[in-house]
Write an enzyme that holds these catalytic residues in place. Structure first.
Site, PDB file in Angstrom:
ATOM      1  N   ARG A   1       1.029  -1.375   0.047  1.00 59.16           N
ATOM      2  CA  ARG A   1       0.065  -0.115  -0.043  1.00 59.16           C
ATOM      3  C   ARG A   1       0.787   1.306   0.227  1.00 59.16           C
ATOM      4  O   ARG A   1       1.925   1.202   0.622  1.00 59.16           O
ATOM      5  CB  ARG A   1      -0.953  -0.067   0.946  1.00 59.16           C
ATOM      6  CG  ARG A   1      -1.698   1.238   1.162  1.00 59.16           C
ATOM      7  CD  ARG A   1      -2.285   1.837   2.504  1.00 59.16           C
ATOM      8  NE  ARG A   1      -3.272   0.645   3.266  1.00 59.16           N
ATOM      9  CZ  ARG A   1      -3.779   1.214   4.270  1.00 59.16           C
ATOM     10  NH1 ARG A   1      -3.604   2.432   4.744  1.00 59.16           N
ATOM     11  NH2 ARG A   1      -4.443   0.194   4.760  1.00 59.16           N
TER      12      ARG A   1
ATOM     13  N   GLU B   1      14.381   1.871  -0.747  1.00 59.52           N
ATOM     14  CA  GLU B   1      15.338   1.095  -1.084  1.00 59.52           C
ATOM     15  C   GLU B   1      14.964   0.748  -2.636  1.00 59.52           C
ATOM     16  O   GLU B   1      15.791   0.697  -3.505  1.00 59.52           O
ATOM     17  CB  GLU B   1      15.889  -0.185  -0.137  1.00 59.52           C
ATOM     18  CG  GLU B   1      15.665   0.215   1.251  1.00 59.52           C
ATOM     19  CD  GLU B   1      16.621   1.248   1.944  1.00 59.52           C
ATOM     20  OE1 GLU B   1      17.916   1.206   1.306  1.00 59.52           O
ATOM     21  OE2 GLU B   1      16.417   1.729   2.881  1.00 59.52           O
TER      22      GLU B   1
HETATM   23 MO1  MOS Z   1      18.807   3.333   4.187  1.00 54.62          MO
HETATM   24  S1  MOS Z   1      20.596   2.340   3.429  1.00 54.62           S
HETATM   25  O1  MOS Z   1      18.642   1.968   5.124  1.00 54.62           O
HETATM   26  O2  MOS Z   1      19.378   4.411   5.064  1.00 54.62           O
END
Ligand code: MOS
Length: 731
Positions: free
Chosen positions: A621, A698
């Site tokens: 979500r 990420e």
């Molecule tokens: Mo991110 S590398 O977990 O700040």
């Protein structure tokens, strides 16, 4: 949840945006702490060895200089083991200013404290350090490695021999530095045995636990404040030596001390994305069905700690593969310990694997997107567990459609635009759905406003805003009635603000605390004979704009204010928590991405320009699509840097970083960044956490560099197996 969702899922502007653009938001070094002194670190000019002399005779005579502290005159500190979990680096951490050993170029070896910053900076240049220098070990390719971490399923060696299509390729990636806009900074102040620090940190408790351990004092004696963080990308997930140095100086001088690292110093003592060598051998059949992969991986670590990250998971779960063998060896060098950097491990693995998949696609003559479809697994083959949700197929389909992939000519080097060779490329990506224990507390006042707290950070993703959205929806309040506070170690415990785990973990704890308040209010109402809700089914009571009512009977209800006033309560409060399920896992949890890029390469000069990019994400979500877009754009920009620009260069003689500044270490600027677009495939992940989110920060970075590298191949017909891809490599 039984509550209507009003703000979750909508692109609300940042609640702290005005504070930031007006300069009212205070970053670590901005805090006004009375009576403060200024500290400047002196760092080593050798890459390994011992300090033989510290000559402060000139420095201490300069006006304003209060002290020069080195291992010669610093008190010995306890440096107890830090009990904090989630530390990626095992070993004996650097004990700043405690002994004469130099582990890497730029290590802090002394600190100058003065009445003004300029006085401290000037004096620091006049501290003379004598060294007994040794030759540092700096070569990833030749230095001896640690015992590898290994993984195997099937018999990859035999399967490779049997495979009709074989590939044996090695990819190399440069060391990258995080380079957030805000430098590392700390202000330390002692009041008796009580230490307060205003720190730049992605994890309040990393700083609190480390400072308590260094000084041998209870954690409760250290208060860490960090309400705003100007970018992090991982560098602020652990407490680096400058923080204990500032605290040590403050204690010695009996005055608050402010210490800010220079941009140059940020390249030496605060970690980096390690350089990798990644050898892949792949066996496939002639239709592109993968049979076997072996991964032989080497990565930098320091000699005093062993830094290990998640480089192996991608090779285990991204594709269906009966035979896998992995060796991951860290190589101890005379460098500062590396540190997680956006998409840690997964980004480097995706670069190697997704580049190699592109190579396989051309070898067998199968379209790269089709090749991914052909190797889609039905379960996590490393555990046999079903995926909680896996919508990589949808990401690939939506991406190919929206990018116009079907119009792409198959053959490399077949499109020209004047001097420019045009190519397109794509890559898949995967990132772990990380979740950690988290706590929160919430308070609803009788005036219908709420305050919700957790000791998390907001390094830029918009945590202040997204948490406010969650709290507002659960409490049934407009967002402007809710204040979310963070960044103080006195608040409820939060996990690292990293690994894309904050929304799932802290968000679920916030939801839990607010659920608790709403339950209390509903219970009060349905049991109170004077309430219009008396006797109603609590499961049918909803709250909207601060008013409780029975669903489908909107007239039957009353406000929080009336309810609390009548009950003689001036507020309700509740604690909330989130515990990721432990014990036997029932699902495999990952987020997925498909990234598409178009590049133009100057046929004579080799200059690469990214022309457009599209990322499609299965992140569960999306709480706020506007904030998600800024994450995605930032992740793509970072990927342009990794692919084409970023490269920390060390001098092989002494480990000096040759480009420790933003003029020589290149990061993408606006002129490097074209139109970037992000799409989120619909669907929540109810198994992952109560909010159904899988994490985004990420994921948006992991597949970017290989998509660009594959586009460069398609444009030029040249396969560069090294990042960053520079003009010289294409001439
Ligand atoms: Mo991110 S590398 O977990 O700040």
């Amino acid at each position: 949840m039984t509550q209507p969702r009003v703000s979750m899922g909508s692109g609300r502007p940042r609640v702290e945006g005005r504070l930031k653009v007006t300069g009212a938001a205070r970053y670590a070094a901005d805090h006004q702490v009375g009576d403060v002194l200024y500290a400047v670190i002196v760092d080593s000019t050798i890459g390994r060895g011992r300090i033989t002399d510290v000559d402060t005779s000139v420095a201490v005579t300069l006006p304003g200089v209060r002290a020069v502290i080195s291992h010669r005159n610093a008190p010995r500190l306890p440096y107890l083991a830090n009990p904090l979990p989630n530390n990626p680096a095992q070993g004996e951490r650097l004990h700043a200013l405690q002994d004469d050993r130099v582990h890497f170029f730029g290590q802090p070896v002394a600190v100058v404290v003065a009445g003004t910053l300029e006085q401290a900076q000037h004096a620091a240049t006049l501290v003379r350090i004598g060294y007994d220098a040794e030759t540092p070990s700096l070569d990833l390719a030749s230095a001896p490695a640690n015992e590898p971490i290994t993984y195997a399923r099937g018999d990859a060696g035999q399967a490779l021999l049997d495979a009709p299509v074989r590939l044996d390729v090695t990819y190399r990636t440069a060391r990258n530095h995080h380079n957030p806009m805000e430098p590392h900074a700390v202000i330390a102040r002692w009041e008796g045995d009580q230490l307060t620090v205003w720190d730049k940190t992605q994890w309040i408790f990393a700083a609190q636990f480390e400072l308590a351990a260094v000084f041998g004092i209870p954690q409760a004696s250290v208060r860490v404040l960090s309400p705003y963080v100007g970018g992090g990308f991982g560098t602020s997930l652990r407490c680096w030596p400058h923080a204990p140095i500032a605290a040590l100086a403050a204690r010695e001088l009996g005055r608050p001390v402010k210490l800010v690292l220079s941009r140059r110093q940020m390249y030496f003592g605060t970690g980096f994305r390690p350089s990798y060598e990644y050898r892949l051998r792949i066996g496939a059949d002639r239709t592109g069905r993968l049979r076997a992969m072996t991964h032989d991986i080497r990565a930098e670590t320091s000699r005093y700690e062993n830094f290990v990250e998640s480089i192996l998971a991608t090779g285990q779960v991204l594709y269906s593969l009966p035979h896998v063998s992995q060796h991951y060896a860290t190589v101890p060098l005379d460098v500062c310990t590396p540190q997680y950097m956006r998409g840690p491990g997964y980004a480097n693995a995706a670069y190697a694997i997704e580049s190699a998949m592109d190579e396989v696609a051309y070898r067998v003559g199968v379209d790269p997107v089709e090749l991914r479809h052909r190797n889609e697994p039905t379960e996590d083959e490393s555990t046999g567990l079903p995926f909680s949700t896996r919508r990589l197929r949808e990401c690939l389909l939506a991406g190919a459609r929206e990018f116009g992939w079907s119009e792409r000519p198959r053959a490399p080097r077949s499109t020209r635009d004047g001097d420019w060779l045009i190519g397109t490329g794509m890559a898949a990506g995967v990132y772990d759905t990380a979740r950690y224990p988290a706590q929160s507390r919430a308070r609803l006042d009788a005036d219908g406003t709420a305050v919700v707290e957790a000791a998390t950070s907001d390094m830029g993703p918009g945590t202040y805003t997204s948490m406010t959205q969650v709290a507002a929806d659960v409490l049934g309040l407009d967002m402007d009635r809710v204040r979310f506070r963070l960044g103080d170690s006195l608040m409820p415990f939060a996990p690292p603000h990293g690994g894309s785990a904050t929304m799932a973990s802290v968000g679920s704890a916030v939801k839990d605390a607010c659920d608790g308040i709403r339950r209390q209010a509903v219970t009060l109402a349905v049991r109170d004979p004077r309430s219009p809700l008396y006797g109603a089914d609590p499961g049918k009571v909803v709250v909207r704009r601060g008013r409780l009512s029975v669903r489908d009977q909107p007239a039957r209800g009353e406000t929080y204010r009336r309810l609390l006033d009548r009950a003689g309560r001036d507020h309700l409060e509740a604690a909330g928590s989130f515990e990721p399920p432990t014990g036997e896992a029932r699902y495999s949890f990952y987020g997925y991405a498909a990234t598409f890029a178009e590049v133009a390469v100057d046929a004579r000069l080799g200059i690469v320009r990214v022309r457009r990019m599209l990322g499609v994400y299965d992140a569960g979500r999306i709480i706020n699509p506007v904030l998600a877009d800024s994450q995605a754009i930032g992740g793509m920009v970072g990927g342009i840097g990794t692919a084409l620009l970023e490269h920390t260069v060390t001098d092989p003689r002494d480990g000096r970083i040759a480009n420790a500044n933003l003029a020589d270490y290149l990061v993408p600027v606006n002129a490097d960044v074209p139109a970037l677009r992000a799409i989120y495939v619909r669907g929540e992940d109810p198994e992952a956490d109560p909010l159904g989110v899988k994490g985004l920060g990420e994921l948006v970075h992991v597949g970017v560099a290989p998509a660009i590298a594959n586009a460069v191949f398609h444009a030029t017909g040249r396969r560069v197996r090294e990042l960053p891809i520079t003009a010289e490599m294409l001439q």
